[in-house]
Design an enzyme around this catalytic site. Structure first.
Site, PDB file in Angstrom:
ATOM      1  N   HIS A  15       0.773  -1.221  -0.057  1.00 41.62           N
ATOM      2  CA  HIS A  15       0.047   0.145   0.405  1.00 41.62           C
ATOM      3  C   HIS A  15       1.368   0.881  -0.267  1.00 41.62           C
ATOM      4  CE1 HIS A  15      -3.652   1.858   1.955  1.00 41.62           C
ATOM      5  NE2 HIS A  15      -3.100   3.326   1.388  1.00 41.62           N
ATOM      6  N   HIS A  17       1.281   5.240  -1.438  1.00 41.67           N
ATOM      7  CA  HIS A  17       1.445   7.136  -2.495  1.00 41.67           C
ATOM      8  C   HIS A  17       2.181   7.314  -2.984  1.00 41.67           C
ATOM      9  CE1 HIS A  17      -2.774   6.622  -0.765  1.00 41.67           C
ATOM     10  NE2 HIS A  17      -2.479   6.616   0.695  1.00 41.67           N
ATOM     11  N   LEU A  18       2.213   7.187  -4.203  1.00 41.68           N
ATOM     12  CA  LEU A  18       3.576   8.186  -4.792  1.00 41.68           C
ATOM     13  C   LEU A  18       2.968   9.437  -5.312  1.00 41.68           C
ATOM     14  CD1 LEU A  18       5.132   5.088  -7.235  1.00 41.68           C
ATOM     15  CD2 LEU A  18       5.797   5.808  -5.435  1.00 41.68           C
ATOM     16  N   ARG A  19       2.218   9.407  -5.246  1.00 42.72           N
ATOM     17  CA  ARG A  19       1.729  10.989  -6.237  1.00 42.72           C
ATOM     18  C   ARG A  19       1.858  11.031  -7.867  1.00 42.72           C
ATOM     19  NH1 ARG A  19      -1.464  10.775  -2.111  1.00 42.72           N
ATOM     20  NH2 ARG A  19      -0.483  11.253   0.205  1.00 42.72           N
ATOM     21  N   HIS A 137     -10.773   1.177   1.637  1.00 42.94           N
ATOM     22  CA  HIS A 137     -10.573   2.110   3.088  1.00 42.94           C
ATOM     23  C   HIS A 137     -11.380   1.734   4.044  1.00 42.94           C
ATOM     24  CE1 HIS A 137      -8.368   5.614   4.927  1.00 42.94           C
ATOM     25  NE2 HIS A 137      -9.670   5.396   5.068  1.00 42.94           N
ATOM     26  N   HIS A 175      -4.338  -0.821   5.711  1.00 39.86           N
ATOM     27  CA  HIS A 175      -3.996  -0.381   6.885  1.00 39.86           C
ATOM     28  C   HIS A 175      -5.019  -0.271   8.112  1.00 39.86           C
ATOM     29  CE1 HIS A 175      -6.806   2.933   4.719  1.00 39.86           C
ATOM     30  NE2 HIS A 175      -6.035   3.710   4.442  1.00 39.86           N
ATOM     31  N   ASP A 247       1.547   2.288   3.170  1.00 33.46           N
ATOM     32  CA  ASP A 247       0.209   3.686   3.221  1.00 33.46           C
ATOM     33  C   ASP A 247       0.921   5.105   3.349  1.00 33.46           C
ATOM     34  OD1 ASP A 247      -1.701   4.930   3.027  1.00 33.46           O
ATOM     35  OD2 ASP A 247      -2.607   4.746   4.960  1.00 33.46           O
ATOM     36  N   HIS A 251       2.642  14.416   1.267  1.00 32.18           N
ATOM     37  CA  HIS A 251       1.920  15.880   1.507  1.00 32.18           C
ATOM     38  C   HIS A 251       3.404  17.145   1.726  1.00 32.18           C
ATOM     39  CE1 HIS A 251      -2.259  14.092   1.859  1.00 32.18           C
ATOM     40  NE2 HIS A 251      -1.499  13.511   2.216  1.00 32.18           N
TER      41      HIS A 251
HETATM   42  C1  NCD Z   1      -3.885   8.838   1.811  1.00 37.34           C
HETATM   43  C2  NCD Z   1      -2.898  10.228   1.250  1.00 37.34           C
HETATM   44  O1  NCD Z   1      -2.179  10.999   1.519  1.00 37.34           O
HETATM   45  O2  NCD Z   1      -3.194   9.766   0.038  1.00 37.34           O
HETATM   46  N1  NCD Z   1      -3.556   9.731   3.364  1.00 37.34           N
HETATM   47  C3  NCD Z   1      -3.469   9.029   4.463  1.00 37.34           C
HETATM   48  O3  NCD Z   1      -3.911   9.443   6.036  1.00 37.34           O
HETATM   49  N2  NCD Z   1      -3.654   7.839   4.280  1.00 37.34           N
HETATM   50  C4  NCD Z   1      -4.919   8.219   1.862  1.00 37.34           C
HETATM   51  C5  NCD Z   1      -5.167   7.128   2.073  1.00 37.34           C
HETATM   52  O4  NCD Z   1      -4.840   5.903   2.470  1.00 37.34           O
HETATM   53  O5  NCD Z   1      -6.662   7.218   3.156  1.00 37.34           O
HETATM   54 ZN    ZN Z   2      -3.287   5.041   1.633  1.00 32.21          ZN
END
Ligand code: NCD
Ligand code: ZN
Length: 359
Positions: A15, A17-19, A137, A175, A247, A251
Site C-alpha cells: 500500500h 502513495h507516490l503522487r 479504505h 491499513h 500507506d 504531502h
Molecule cells: C492517504 C493519502 O494522503 O493519499 N492519506 C492517509 O492519511 N493515509 C490516503 C489514505 O490512504 O487514506
Molecule cells: Zn493510503
C-alpha cells in the site's frame, strides 16, 4: 556475540502513495531504494480510473525510477460509474492488480469515491466472479460518527454488507487500525487479508495529541489506543493474512503544518527499518534475537502479501537490515516545498540496504 544483521529478500509494500508530476522522482526513487514491488494507490488528482490511465501512470513511474528491478503494481479507483467491463479489462491486463474502494470524503483525494455502496454492486459482482481483489479504505464518512470510531462503523455497516452479499470476494482491509478491525479480518480470514502500516504499529493517539498536536503523526485512519496497537502487533505476529503496507503518503510541509493538516505520514525511504523497530520489543530488545526476527520479517514483508495476491516469488536481490543507528533527514525536496518524514531529525536503531546478487 549476537547476530547484528537480518538478511531477507527485498521486501514488498502492499500500500503505497507516490503522487505524480514533479515529485514522482523523489517518491518513486525512495520506494525503489527499499522495496521490490509496491501496490500503487490510484488517488491522484484526477484519480486513476481506467486501465489505460493506470498504464500511463505506470510508464511515468518507470521512466523516473533508477532501479529497474522495482515493480509498481497498479490499481484502479472505484467510482460510482465503474462497471463490469472495466473490471474485466483490468483482470485481463498485465499491470492492474486490484481495485481500491474509497468511501467519498473518507480521506485525501477521495472526492471521486463511492457515494453509496449500492452503486458498486455490478463491479463487485464482476470482481467476485474473477477473483480480483478489492482494496478497502474502511472508514465511515458520516460526520456525526466519532473520528476514532469510523473504522468500526464502516466494518459493522458497509464492510459487513459487502462480505455477506459477496461471500467469495477477495478483500484487502487496508491499513487496519483498531482491535475491532483486526477481529473482523480474523473472522473472514479465508478470503480477507489486511495491510498494517509501520505508524499504526509505532504510534498511539498520545503521540498525536499529548503535549501538543503533531501534524506529522496525523493520518487516516487516525492512530488509536495502546490496546488497538497491541492487537495489531499480535495479529501480525500470529496470523498469516496480515502483511506490510506502509500507506506512506507524502504531502508538502505547507499542507501538513497548516490549519487543516492533510492526512498522511511519509515512511517510504526507511520502512523496513521502521517495521524492525516496531517489532524488536517482541524479540527481546534491547538485545533482540535477530535470527528469530528475521524469520518473522521475511514472512511479514516478503511472503504473505505475495501469497495473498497470487504472485510469483523470484527474489534476485536481498536486503540487509542492520542493528545500526540511522539519522532520519529533517526533510526531503518536494517540488517547490519540502517533505517531512516520520521521525524527521531523529535517530532510529536500524539501517537497511539492498544487496545486489553476485554477478
Ligand atoms: C492517504 C493519502 O494522503 O493519499 N492519506 C492517509 O492519511 N493515509 C490516503 C489514505 O490512504 O487514506
Ligand atoms: Zn493510503
Amino acid at each position: 556475540m549476537k547476530e547484528r544483521t537480518i538478511r531477507i529478500p527485498v521486501p514488498d509494500d502492499w500500500h503505497l502513495h507516490l503522487r505524480d508530476g514533479d515529485v514522482l522522482d523523489v517518491t518513486a526513487n525512495h520506494a525503489a531504494s527499499r522495496c521490490r514491488r509496491a501496490i500503487i494507490m490510484p488517488n491522484l488528482k484526477p484519480p486513476v480510473v481506467t486501465v489505460e490511465e493506470a498504464r500511463d501512470y505506470l510508464e511515468r513511474i518507470r521512466a523516473t525510477v533508477r532501479r529497474p528491478s522495482f515493480e509498481p503494481l497498479m490499481t484502479l479507483y472505484l467510482t460510482d460509474r465503474t462497471d463490469a467491463s472495466q473490471i474485466r479489462k483490468a483482470v485481463q491486463s498485465d499491470h492492474v492488480f486490484g481495485v481500491k474502494l474509497y468511501p467519498a470524503g473518507a480521506t485525501t483525494n477521495s472526492e471521486h469515491g463511492l457515494t453509496s455502496i449500492q452503486k458498486a454492486k455490478e463491479a463487485l459482482a464482476a470482481m467476485e466472479e474473477e477473483g480480483f481483489p478489492l482494496l478497502v479504505h474502511a472508514e465511515a464518512t458520516d460526520p456525526s460518527i466519532d473520528v476514532f470510531d469510523r473504522e468500526k462503523a464502516f466494518v459493522d455497516g458497509d464492510l459487513d454488507w459487502i462480505c455477506q452479499r459477496f461471500p467469495k470476494l477477495r478483500i484487502v482491509f487496508e491499513h487496519v487500525s483498531s482491535r475491532h478491525g483486526v477481529e473482523f479480518v480474523r473472522s473472514e480470514s479465508n478470503r480477507m487479508g489486511a495491510t498494517v502500516t509501520p505508524h499504526h504499529l509505532l504510534l498511539t493517539r498520545n503521540d498525536l495529541l499529548a503535549g501538543g498536536l503533531k501534524p506529522h503523526h496525523y493520518c487516516l485512519p487516525v492512530v488509536k489506543t495502546e490496546e488497538d496497537r497491541q492487537s495489531l502487533m499480535e495479529a501480525c505476529l500470529t496470523l498469516d493474512n496480515f502483511f506490510a503496507g506502509t500507506d506512506s503518503a507524502p504531502h508538502p510541509r505547507s499542507k501538513k503544518e497548516s490549519h487543516s493538516c492533510a492526512a498522511g505520514i511519509y515512511t517510504a525511504p526507511f520502512f523496513p527499518e521502521l517495521y524492525a523497530m516496531a517489532f524488536e520489543h517482541r524479540f527481546g530488545a534491547p538485545e533482540p534475537d535477530l535470527e528469530s526476527m528475521e524469520g518473522f520479517l521475511r514472512d511479514f514483508l516478503c511472503v504473505r502479501g505475495e501469497r495473498f495476491y497470487g504472485l510469483k516469488s523470484s527474489a534476485q536481490e536481498y536486503m540487509e537490515i542492520r542493528r545500526k543507528d540511522q539519522q532520519i533527514p529533517d526533510h526531503y525536496p518536494f517540488g517547490d516545498d519540502v517533505l517531512i518524514p516520520l521521525y524527521a531529525g531523529k535517530t532510529i536503531p536500524y539501517t537497511a540496504e539492498i544487496i545486489a546478487p553476485a554477478p
